[in-house]
Design a protein around this motif. Structure first.
Motif, PDB file in Angstrom:
ATOM      1  N   LYS A  22       0.828  -1.094   0.008  1.00  0.00           N
ATOM      2  CA  LYS A  22       0.005   0.085  -0.137  1.00  0.00           C
ATOM      3  C   LYS A  22       0.919   1.111  -0.061  1.00  0.00           C
ATOM      4  O   LYS A  22       1.898   1.222   0.662  1.00  0.00           O
ATOM      5  N   PHE A  23       0.655   2.362  -0.775  1.00  0.00           N
ATOM      6  CA  PHE A  23       1.222   3.359  -0.755  1.00  0.00           C
ATOM      7  C   PHE A  23       0.634   4.648   0.189  1.00  0.00           C
ATOM      8  O   PHE A  23      -0.709   4.447   0.218  1.00  0.00           O
ATOM      9  N   GLU A  24       1.666   4.832   0.913  1.00  0.00           N
ATOM     10  CA  GLU A  24       1.184   5.921   2.046  1.00  0.00           C
ATOM     11  C   GLU A  24       1.870   7.256   1.952  1.00  0.00           C
ATOM     12  O   GLU A  24       3.413   7.011   1.768  1.00  0.00           O
ATOM     13  N   ARG A  25       1.154   8.306   2.137  1.00  0.00           N
ATOM     14  CA  ARG A  25       1.892   9.471   1.566  1.00  0.00           C
ATOM     15  C   ARG A  25       2.382  10.086   2.945  1.00  0.00           C
ATOM     16  O   ARG A  25       1.518  10.232   3.920  1.00  0.00           O
ATOM     17  N   GLU A  26       3.550  10.748   2.842  1.00  0.00           N
ATOM     18  CA  GLU A  26       4.221  11.228   4.161  1.00  0.00           C
ATOM     19  C   GLU A  26       3.477  12.576   4.322  1.00  0.00           C
ATOM     20  O   GLU A  26       3.247  13.616   3.420  1.00  0.00           O
ATOM     21  N   ALA A  27       3.081  12.912   5.637  1.00  0.00           N
ATOM     22  CA  ALA A  27       2.599  14.365   5.902  1.00  0.00           C
ATOM     23  C   ALA A  27       3.386  15.345   5.848  1.00  0.00           C
ATOM     24  O   ALA A  27       4.715  15.148   5.766  1.00  0.00           O
ATOM     25  N   ALA A  28       2.992  16.532   5.545  1.00  0.00           N
ATOM     26  CA  ALA A  28       3.621  17.747   5.143  1.00  0.00           C
ATOM     27  C   ALA A  28       4.369  18.013   6.693  1.00  0.00           C
ATOM     28  O   ALA A  28       3.806  18.007   7.756  1.00  0.00           O
ATOM     29  N   ARG A  29       5.413  18.425   6.559  1.00  0.00           N
ATOM     30  CA  ARG A  29       6.420  18.789   7.834  1.00  0.00           C
ATOM     31  C   ARG A  29       6.429  20.319   8.287  1.00  0.00           C
ATOM     32  O   ARG A  29       6.484  20.614   9.669  1.00  0.00           O
ATOM     33  N   PHE A  30       6.126  21.091   7.394  1.00  0.00           N
ATOM     34  CA  PHE A  30       6.275  22.662   7.794  1.00  0.00           C
ATOM     35  C   PHE A  30       4.805  23.061   7.577  1.00  0.00           C
ATOM     36  O   PHE A  30       4.171  23.245   6.667  1.00  0.00           O
ATOM     37  N   ARG A  31       4.335  23.569   9.040  1.00  0.00           N
ATOM     38  CA  ARG A  31       2.680  23.706   8.854  1.00  0.00           C
ATOM     39  C   ARG A  31       2.421  25.150   9.497  1.00  0.00           C
ATOM     40  O   ARG A  31       1.610  25.379  10.015  1.00  0.00           O
ATOM     41  N   ASN A  32       3.179  26.143   9.146  1.00  0.00           N
ATOM     42  CA  ASN A  32       3.054  27.522   9.841  1.00  0.00           C
ATOM     43  C   ASN A  32       2.042  28.020   9.016  1.00  0.00           C
ATOM     44  O   ASN A  32       1.848  27.843   7.869  1.00  0.00           O
ATOM     45  N   VAL A 191      -9.745  10.333  -4.351  1.00  0.00           N
ATOM     46  CA  VAL A 191      -9.521  10.661  -5.728  1.00  0.00           C
ATOM     47  C   VAL A 191      -8.076  11.547  -5.966  1.00  0.00           C
ATOM     48  O   VAL A 191      -7.235  10.861  -6.597  1.00  0.00           O
ATOM     49  N   ASN A 192      -7.892  12.530  -5.217  1.00  0.00           N
ATOM     50  CA  ASN A 192      -6.816  13.189  -4.960  1.00  0.00           C
ATOM     51  C   ASN A 192      -5.342  12.063  -4.862  1.00  0.00           C
ATOM     52  O   ASN A 192      -4.484  12.052  -5.689  1.00  0.00           O
ATOM     53  N   ASN A 193      -5.415  11.575  -3.647  1.00  0.00           N
ATOM     54  CA  ASN A 193      -4.409  10.418  -3.153  1.00  0.00           C
ATOM     55  C   ASN A 193      -4.915   9.254  -3.649  1.00  0.00           C
ATOM     56  O   ASN A 193      -3.910   8.363  -3.695  1.00  0.00           O
ATOM     57  N   GLY A 194      -6.143   9.084  -4.056  1.00  0.00           N
ATOM     58  CA  GLY A 194      -6.525   7.711  -4.874  1.00  0.00           C
ATOM     59  C   GLY A 194      -5.875   7.180  -5.937  1.00  0.00           C
ATOM     60  O   GLY A 194      -5.594   5.976  -6.165  1.00  0.00           O
ATOM     61  N   VAL A 195      -5.808   8.221  -6.804  1.00  0.00           N
ATOM     62  CA  VAL A 195      -4.859   7.746  -7.970  1.00  0.00           C
ATOM     63  C   VAL A 195      -3.618   7.365  -8.009  1.00  0.00           C
ATOM     64  O   VAL A 195      -3.113   6.309  -8.296  1.00  0.00           O
ATOM     65  N   TYR A 196      -2.927   7.888  -6.796  1.00  0.00           N
ATOM     66  CA  TYR A 196      -1.614   7.432  -6.239  1.00  0.00           C
ATOM     67  C   TYR A 196      -1.589   6.120  -5.685  1.00  0.00           C
ATOM     68  O   TYR A 196      -0.781   5.296  -5.815  1.00  0.00           O
ATOM     69  N   LYS A 197      -2.637   5.952  -4.824  1.00  0.00           N
ATOM     70  CA  LYS A 197      -2.826   4.891  -4.159  1.00  0.00           C
ATOM     71  C   LYS A 197      -2.833   3.583  -5.050  1.00  0.00           C
ATOM     72  O   LYS A 197      -2.387   2.579  -5.005  1.00  0.00           O
ATOM     73  N   ALA A 198      -3.640   3.781  -6.300  1.00  0.00           N
ATOM     74  CA  ALA A 198      -3.544   2.867  -7.503  1.00  0.00           C
ATOM     75  C   ALA A 198      -2.518   2.807  -7.987  1.00  0.00           C
ATOM     76  O   ALA A 198      -1.878   1.605  -8.260  1.00  0.00           O
ATOM     77  N   GLY A 199      -1.947   3.766  -8.567  1.00  0.00           N
ATOM     78  CA  GLY A 199      -0.522   3.785  -9.192  1.00  0.00           C
ATOM     79  C   GLY A 199       0.576   3.508  -8.610  1.00  0.00           C
ATOM     80  O   GLY A 199       1.508   2.773  -9.193  1.00  0.00           O
ATOM     81  N   PHE A 200       0.800   3.704  -7.541  1.00  0.00           N
ATOM     82  CA  PHE A 200       1.978   3.277  -6.631  1.00  0.00           C
ATOM     83  C   PHE A 200       1.934   1.919  -5.730  1.00  0.00           C
ATOM     84  O   PHE A 200       2.643   1.513  -5.177  1.00  0.00           O
TER      85      PHE A 200
END
Length: 328
Positions: A22-32, A191-200
């Motif tokens: 399963k592809f899991e996207r890393e959370a953003a680190r800079f959140r100011n 959808v936004n991340n879903g295409v990456y979950k399928a593709g990766f």
């Protein structure tokens, strides 16, 4: 594709061995958050006041997450206030990079060669993926944010006190926030991340799970947009722009490259008309570059497309009448 480990660059693809494929996207680190008066926002620290000329935006024309920020920068009239640098579409052994001598792909702020240098300038021992968009604070000499969802909300309202900003456009109106947030949650995940979950995905079951969730949501969106003009009713909001950047890439890339091939967006009557309507909003066409989109995915993602051959097609025309004017 790679990442930084303790400030050192490593050319390393996503490791799905620990997640069962399963592809899991890393959370953003800079959140100011940039705010009108510099007070703290929902996350991070305060001190990031909205000022003309203070911030610099790093983007890729190929990246859907960065594309959101370019749309908001354009529609809100922030181009004179927030400068921008565009990375080259090829993201290979050194990650996102700039090309000296190519005026369209230079780092106009630091004159760096690679995007990972921007990250280590802000955090010399940074560990994590090097992504765009990045909103750089010239005054504090650091990254204010690398989370696209936050950046577009900053662009939506934080700079409204500056001259020539389009204060008539509010893509996150208070009365619709609950509905916008609910739509965003499903669209992002499936959808936004879903295409990456399928593709990766590197396991059949994980691919099929993502594929099913993606097309369940596209069917849901088709039904919703058959009866109303926008995702939150009759008002164009951030939910629409967050979906748009995935839809405009779908037929050219995700349908084939990511194996999301049950249907094209052009096969959905409501979704395809909706896509054309958003594309035809004045100013948006200048933020869309299908050639760079195709080149990035097919050249950069060698694990999926090792020969790096870029398809010639498909033929796309987002300028034909959308026929959605009669929807309330």
């Amino acid at each position: 594709m790679g990442l930084l480990v303790d400030g050192k660059w490593h050319d390393q693809w996503y490791d799905t061995s620990k997640t069962g494929g399963k592809f899991e996207r890393e959370a953003a680190r800079f959140r100011n958050w940039v705010t009108a008066d510099g007070s703290p926002g929902p996350a991070g620290e305060g001190g990031f006041r909205a000022e003309s000329g203070r911030y610099h935006l790093y983007v890729s024309l190929a990246c859907p997450w960065a594309h959101r920020t370019l749309i908001f920068r354009k529609l809100k009239g922030l181009e004179a206030h927030i400068s921008v640098s565009v990375v080259h579409p090829d993201m290979v052994e050194n990650g996102w990079e700039f090309r000296p001598g190519a005026s369209a792909h230079t780092d106009d702020l630091h004159d760096f060669r690679f995007m990972h240098q921007v990250y280590t300038k802000a955090a010399p021992e940074y560990t994590g993926r090097v992504t765009v968009p990045v909103l750089w604070d010239k005054r504090q000499n650091t990254i204010a944010s690398n989370e696209s969802a936050d950046i577009i909300r900053m662009f939506n309202s934080a700079f409204d006190g500056l001259d020539d900003v389009n204060t008539n456009l509010d893509f996150y109106p208070e009365v619709l926030r609950a509905e916008i947030d609910a739509v965003n949650e499903r669209v992002y995940d499936t959808v936004n991340n879903g295409v990456y979950k399928a593709g990766f995905a590197t396991a059949q079951a994980q691919y099929e799970k993502a594929y099913s969730a993606l097309f369940d949501s596209l069917d849901w969106l088709e039904a919703k947009l058959s009866g109303q003009r926008y995702l939150a009713g009759s008002t164009l909001t951030e939910a629409d722009w967050r979906l748009f950047t995935t839809l405009v890439r779908f037929d050219a890339v995700y349908y084939s490259h990511f194996k999301c091939n049950r249907q094209r967006i052009s096969d959905f009557p409501a979704l395809s008309g909706y896509l054309r309507e958003l594309y035809q909003v004045p100013g948006v066409v200048g933020t869309v570059n299908i050639d760079q989109i195709k080149r990035h995915y097919y050249v950069s993602q060698r694990t999926i497309n090792p020969m790096q051959v870029v398809p010639v097609g498909p033929l796309l025309d987002f300028t034909t009448p959308h026929g959605r004017d009669g929807l309330s």
